[in-house]
Design a protein around this motif. Structure first.
Motif, short mmCIF file in Angstrom:
data_model
loop_
_atom_site.label_atom_id
_atom_site.label_comp_id
_atom_site.label_asym_id
_atom_site.label_seq_id
_atom_site.Cartn_x
_atom_site.Cartn_y
_atom_site.Cartn_z
N TYR A 143 32.20 28.08 -101.53
CA TYR A 143 31.94 28.81 -102.76
C TYR A 143 31.56 27.84 -103.87
O TYR A 143 30.58 28.02 -104.58
N GLU A 144 32.35 26.80 -103.99
CA GLU A 144 32.10 25.80 -105.03
C GLU A 144 30.72 25.16 -104.83
O GLU A 144 29.93 25.05 -105.76
N MET A 145 30.44 24.82 -103.59
CA MET A 145 29.15 24.18 -103.28
C MET A 145 27.99 25.11 -103.62
O MET A 145 27.03 24.72 -104.28
N SER A 146 28.10 26.37 -103.18
CA SER A 146 27.02 27.32 -103.42
C SER A 146 26.81 27.52 -104.91
O SER A 146 25.68 27.61 -105.39
N LYS A 147 27.92 27.58 -105.62
CA LYS A 147 27.85 27.82 -107.06
C LYS A 147 27.13 26.67 -107.75
O LYS A 147 26.25 26.89 -108.59
N GLN A 148 27.51 25.47 -107.35
CA GLN A 148 26.92 24.30 -108.01
C GLN A 148 25.46 24.13 -107.63
O GLN A 148 24.63 23.78 -108.46
N ALA A 149 25.15 24.40 -106.37
CA ALA A 149 23.76 24.29 -105.94
C ALA A 149 22.93 25.36 -106.64
O ALA A 149 21.80 25.10 -107.08
N ASN A 168 37.61 20.41 -104.30
CA ASN A 168 36.56 21.06 -105.06
C ASN A 168 36.23 20.30 -106.33
O ASN A 168 35.10 20.32 -106.81
N LEU A 169 37.23 19.63 -106.87
CA LEU A 169 36.98 18.80 -108.04
C LEU A 169 36.07 17.64 -107.65
O LEU A 169 35.17 17.27 -108.40
N ASP A 170 36.27 17.13 -106.44
CA ASP A 170 35.38 16.09 -105.94
C ASP A 170 33.95 16.60 -105.81
O ASP A 170 33.00 15.92 -106.16
N LEU A 171 33.85 17.81 -105.30
CA LEU A 171 32.53 18.43 -105.16
C LEU A 171 31.86 18.58 -106.53
O LEU A 171 30.68 18.36 -106.70
N ARG A 172 32.67 18.98 -107.48
CA ARG A 172 32.19 19.16 -108.84
C ARG A 172 31.66 17.84 -109.41
O ARG A 172 30.63 17.78 -110.04
N ARG A 173 32.43 16.78 -109.14
CA ARG A 173 32.00 15.46 -109.62
C ARG A 173 30.68 15.08 -108.98
O ARG A 173 29.79 14.54 -109.62
N TYR A 174 30.58 15.39 -107.70
CA TYR A 174 29.36 15.08 -106.96
C TYR A 174 28.16 15.80 -107.58
O TYR A 174 27.13 15.19 -107.87
N PHE A 175 28.32 17.09 -107.81
CA PHE A 175 27.21 17.84 -108.39
C PHE A 175 26.97 17.43 -109.84
O PHE A 175 25.84 17.51 -110.33
N ASN A 176 28.02 17.02 -110.49
CA ASN A 176 27.85 16.53 -111.85
C ASN A 176 26.99 15.27 -111.86
O ASN A 176 26.17 15.08 -112.76
N ARG A 177 27.19 14.41 -110.86
CA ARG A 177 26.36 13.20 -110.75
C ARG A 177 24.90 13.60 -110.57
O ARG A 177 24.01 13.01 -111.19
N ILE A 178 24.68 14.61 -109.74
CA ILE A 178 23.31 15.06 -109.51
C ILE A 178 22.71 15.62 -110.80
O ILE A 178 21.58 15.30 -111.17
N ASP A 179 23.52 16.45 -111.44
CA ASP A 179 23.08 17.09 -112.68
C ASP A 179 22.71 16.05 -113.73
O ASP A 179 21.67 16.13 -114.39
N TRP A 207 31.47 23.48 -119.63
CA TRP A 207 31.17 24.66 -118.80
C TRP A 207 29.74 24.63 -118.26
O TRP A 207 29.27 25.63 -117.75
N ALA A 208 29.10 23.48 -118.39
CA ALA A 208 27.70 23.42 -117.97
C ALA A 208 27.51 23.92 -116.54
O ALA A 208 26.53 24.60 -116.23
N MET A 209 28.46 23.59 -115.69
CA MET A 209 28.30 23.96 -114.29
C MET A 209 28.85 25.35 -114.00
O MET A 209 28.80 25.81 -112.87
N ASP A 210 29.42 25.98 -115.00
CA ASP A 210 30.02 27.30 -114.77
C ASP A 210 29.32 28.40 -115.55
O ASP A 210 29.76 29.54 -115.51
N ARG A 211 28.25 28.03 -116.21
CA ARG A 211 27.61 29.01 -117.09
C ARG A 211 27.24 30.30 -116.35
O ARG A 211 27.38 31.38 -116.89
N SER A 212 26.78 30.14 -115.14
CA SER A 212 26.39 31.36 -114.42
C SER A 212 27.55 31.99 -113.65
O SER A 212 27.37 33.00 -112.99
N SER A 213 28.73 31.40 -113.75
CA SER A 213 29.88 31.99 -113.07
C SER A 213 30.72 32.87 -113.99
O SER A 213 31.61 33.57 -113.52
N PHE A 214 30.45 32.79 -115.26
CA PHE A 214 31.26 33.57 -116.19
C PHE A 214 30.99 35.06 -116.02
O PHE A 214 29.85 35.50 -115.85
N ARG A 215 32.07 35.83 -116.04
CA ARG A 215 31.96 37.27 -116.18
C ARG A 215 32.69 37.62 -117.47
O ARG A 215 33.60 36.89 -117.88
#
Lengths: 215, 560
Positions: A88-94, A167-178, B156-164
């Motif tokens: 879920y976390e991965m899909s959301k970040q992607a 998931n926090l690790d995943l978040r950091r990973y996607f944050n690096r990409i971002d 929240w940059a990475m959560d912007r589209s997750s907010f309801r």
């Protein structure tokens, strides 16, 4: 709550035997989760590959190691739930990465749309499964909270954020990409590098679905 | 201002990090440092025992845990009061664990650092109130919600589209009748009445992280007067083999309709997506209250569909948006069944996929289960069976009776899908009951013929068994040779040699003993030879007996 892998295997086998019967049914049954995740991830993988013909040589220099976390599964909670949450976390970040306004204009929009749709679909599905699980757990948790309420006075106002360390690790990973995208001002090369990186990430998750099938 | 709401609750959280102040060392050292994070804003607050002392200032540093690279927080340098704020933009990364320290300064003297327990800002941050913009229609309110935080929020940059967003709405006149709805950033609240003042407040949620933000201020708006052209209602979409049928209710005459759709995921992304709505082919300027569009038109996925009506007076507002999942609406094709009568009291039913469903090969890996309905042609009593197998038998039927079967496919464990329509009914007559008699005759005949064969086989088998387990006591040939020689010698000994030796006895006394010995041996030999001859005789007798038995039995059984 926790799906039975044996059951899944049986169903899949059965379904194969029946000879591919039905067209695109969105089985909202969370038991066939692994089938679905595997398929969608595979589709997305292929879409990412077809999105661009080949990796441009001039972009090789700008490559960066994003360090995809390999140990995203904590062993403190059930594997099934764990994988679902990581997915879920991965899909959301992607999804977040691929729905930015500044997406690469050289990519075929059709393919990008497909990836967006695929990820959104996956999210919807996972959300539903995770929420169903939550509901099922709610009763037990309420009971536990009643028991522990007396002991613990210091409570978080809105419940502790349910975010696994993996998931926090995943978040950091996607944050690096971002941030890489931002630093490179969403350049053509930056997008190409990110595309390849996320394809790698999808591939990693594709392999994870095998764990859902097994125990 | 609103932040304070959240801040009061957050005090509890921050309390966790506060270390007891080290006593004695420097009375200037700040104490009870508290941090509140709301969206991207960090609020630092502390106590100081030296508040009365003039010229004391405070400064704070931070670093990512383990980097040993302290950086100054520009918003918190040389502060004269006991609080300061800074933005997460200064930290650059809110997902790493950071350390924060603060000290007091007076001229060139500085206190020791007060270090806050390391924390991950993202995990401690509170969701602030969203920004809401409203627009009114006669029976609906259009909401445009900006996610919490600023536009370049990094929290929240990475959560912007997750907010309801959870909206609480009530009539201004009676705040008792509250209604709560969960909406997307660009959404509508329907089922309102015209010309009424409604008030609402909104809070943002990250549901799967179990995070709930604080409420926005209360906004109020008047709905407009009733529109001249009402909107279509009760929108429905059904799938039928190769087409989708979009239907709606509209009780007034002389209207034309237009239907649009939007990819569902756009709704999650904050911002205005009015330009993303697309015309549904075949659903423009339709005069009926339905339109039909082919399946191929849409790529798979989730859409939102809306319809509006136009007549001489103008165009209505858009109807309620209806979610439409191309996959969920996909029908399962009815199975094809075939029935065969196997015996007089059972029917063999096999269920298979229809041709068209085999041609459509998208995502079929879902477990099917078949509902099979079975009845006797002349009666109405139905038997319903749920079968996972594609081949099965209905037992215990009446012979020479027509039975009918129809089946449909269902998805196992799926409560939402109704399953396919029923297949064509297939009827089949069971085999006549007398078939059993012919079978009986044939059966007995074959049984009769097989009996001698069986007996023969058994006897051969028995013979083998006997040969293996109860062999004839005949010794091996080598032994036989030995024994066949002995009696000869025996004879010789008993006749001629014995006599010659006797002669020796007379001549030489020393040999006497030898002769006695050979005599003994001879006796033993005699015993052996007599035994063997007896045994072999017995065996051959038995053999003959059993052979004759078999030959006797054959004719007997044949005659039966």
């Amino acid at each position: 709550m926790i799906t039975k892998p044996d059951g899944i295997r049986k169903y899949v086998w059965l379904a194969c035997l029946m000879g591919l019967f039905i067209t695109g049914i969105l089985s909202l049954d969370c038991n066939s989760l692994n089938v679905r995740l595997r398929r969608v991830t595979w589709q997305n993988l292929q879409l990412l590959s077809t999105m661009s013909n080949s990796f441009p040589i001039e972009c090789l220099q700008e490559r960066k190691a994003f360090e995809l976390p390999q140990e995203i599964l904590s062993y403190t909670q059930p594997l099934q739930k764990n994988i679902k949450e990581a997915f879920y976390e991965m899909s959301k970040q992607a999804f977040h990465i691929f729905t930015q306004d500044t997406f690469q204009s050289t990519w075929e929009e059709k393919h990008l749309r497909q990836v967006q749709i695929g990820l959104d679909h996956q999210l919807q599905y996972l959300e539903q499964c995770l929420e169903e699980e939550e509901e099922e757990n709610e009763d037990t948790r309420e009971r536990e909270e009643l028991l522990s309420a007396g002991e613990e006075t210091l409570r978080k106002p809105s419940g502790a954020p349910v975010l696994q360390l993996g998931n926090l690790d995943l978040r950091r990973y996607f944050n690096r990409i971002d941030r890489f995208l931002k630093d490179k001002k969403h350049s053509h090369c930056a997008w190409e590098i990110v595309r390849v990186e996320i394809r790698r990430c999808f591939y990693f998750f594709q392999k994870l679905t095998a764990l859902l099938r097994r125990r | 201002m609103l932040a304070l709401l959240g801040a009061t609750t957050l005090m509890l959280v921050a309390g966790r990090w506060v270390l007891p102040a080290a006593s004695g060392e420097a009375n200037l050292k700040p104490e009870n440092v508290e941090i509140h994070i709301i969206d991207d804003n960090f609020f630092l607050k502390w106590n100081s025992s030296s508040e009365s002392v003039k010229n004391v200032t405070f400064s704070a540093d931070y670093q990512i845990l383990g980097t040993d690279n302290w950086k100054k927080l520009s918003g918190c340098q040389h502060i004269t009061s006991t609080k300061c704020n800074f933005s997460s933009v200064e930290l650059e990364n809110v997902f790493e664990k950071i350390e924060l320290r603060i000290r007091a300064e007076e001229g060139n003297n500085t206190s020791t650092w007060y270090e806050v327990e390391p924390f991950v800002p993202f995990l401690e941050a509170q969701i602030g109130p969203p920004d809401v913009h409203l627009e009114a229609e006669d029976k609906a309110i259009i909401l445009s919600i900006s996610p919490p935080g600023t536009k370049d929020s990094i929290m929240w940059a990475m959560d912007r589209s997750s907010f309801r967003y959870s909206v609480v709405i009530w009539k201004n006149s009676s705040s008792l009748e509250e209604r709560t709805e969960t909406v997307y950033p660009e959404d509508k609240i329907y089922k309102l009445s015209p010309e009424i003042t409604y008030c609402l407040k909104v809070k943002a949620e990250l549901r799967l992280q179990s995070r709930v933000g604080c409420y926005s201020p209360v906004y109020c708006i008047n709905t407009t007067e009733r529109h001249k052209v009402p909107s279509p209602e009760n929108i429905q979409i059904n799938a039928d083999n190769q087409i989708y049928v979009l239907k709606w209710d509209y009780p007034y005459e002389n209207a034309t309709f237009q239907a649009q759709w939007l990819r569902a995921f756009f709704k999650k992304i904050p911002g205005n997506h009015s330009d993303k709505w697309k015309q549904i082919p075949n659903c423009e300027n339709v005069t009926s209250t339905h339109c039909v569009f082919p399946r191929e038109v849409s790529s798979r996925g989730i859409y939102y569909v809306r319809v509006r009506a136009s007549n001489g007076n103008g165009t209505s507002f858009w109807s309620e948006e209806k979610e439409f999942n191309t996959e969920m609406k996909t029908i399962i094709f009815p199975p094809v069944i075939s029935v065969k009568s196997v015996t007089d009291d059972s029917l063999h039913v096999s269920v298979g996929a229809s041709e068209e469903s085999e041609n459509m090969s998208v995502n079929q890996l879902y477990p099917l289960i078949y509902e099979v309905i079975f009845w006797e042609n002349t009666s109405n009593a139905e038997r319903k069976v749920l079968e996972k197998r594609t081949n099965f038998i209905f037992p215990d039927l009446k012979p020479l009776t027509v039975y009918c079967v129809k089946a449909r496919a269902l998805i196992e464990n799926d409560r939402r899908n109704k399953g396919s329509s029923f297949s064509d009914t297939v009827c089949e007559k069971t085999k006549p009951g007398n078939t059993s008699k012919t079978w009986l005759i044939v059966g007995t005949c074959t049984a009769l013929f097989s009996i001698p064969v069986v007996i023969y086989v058994v006897s051969v088998f028995l013979r083998c068994v006997k040969y293996v387990f109860f062999p004839s006591s005949k010794p091996p040939s080598s032994v036989d040779e030995y024994f066949s020689d002995q009696p000869l010698r025996n004879l010789l000994l008993s006749t001629s040699e014995e006599q010659t030796e006797r002669c020796f006895i007379i001549e030489n006394a020393s040999i006497i003993t030898e002769i006695e010995e050979t005599d003994e041996i001879d006796e033993v030999h005699k015993k052996y030879s007599s035994q063997t001859s007896q045994d072999s005789g017995n065996y051959s007798n038995e053999d003959e007996n059993s052979g004759s038995k078999i030959s006797e039995e054959f004719p007997q059984q044949d005659s039966v």
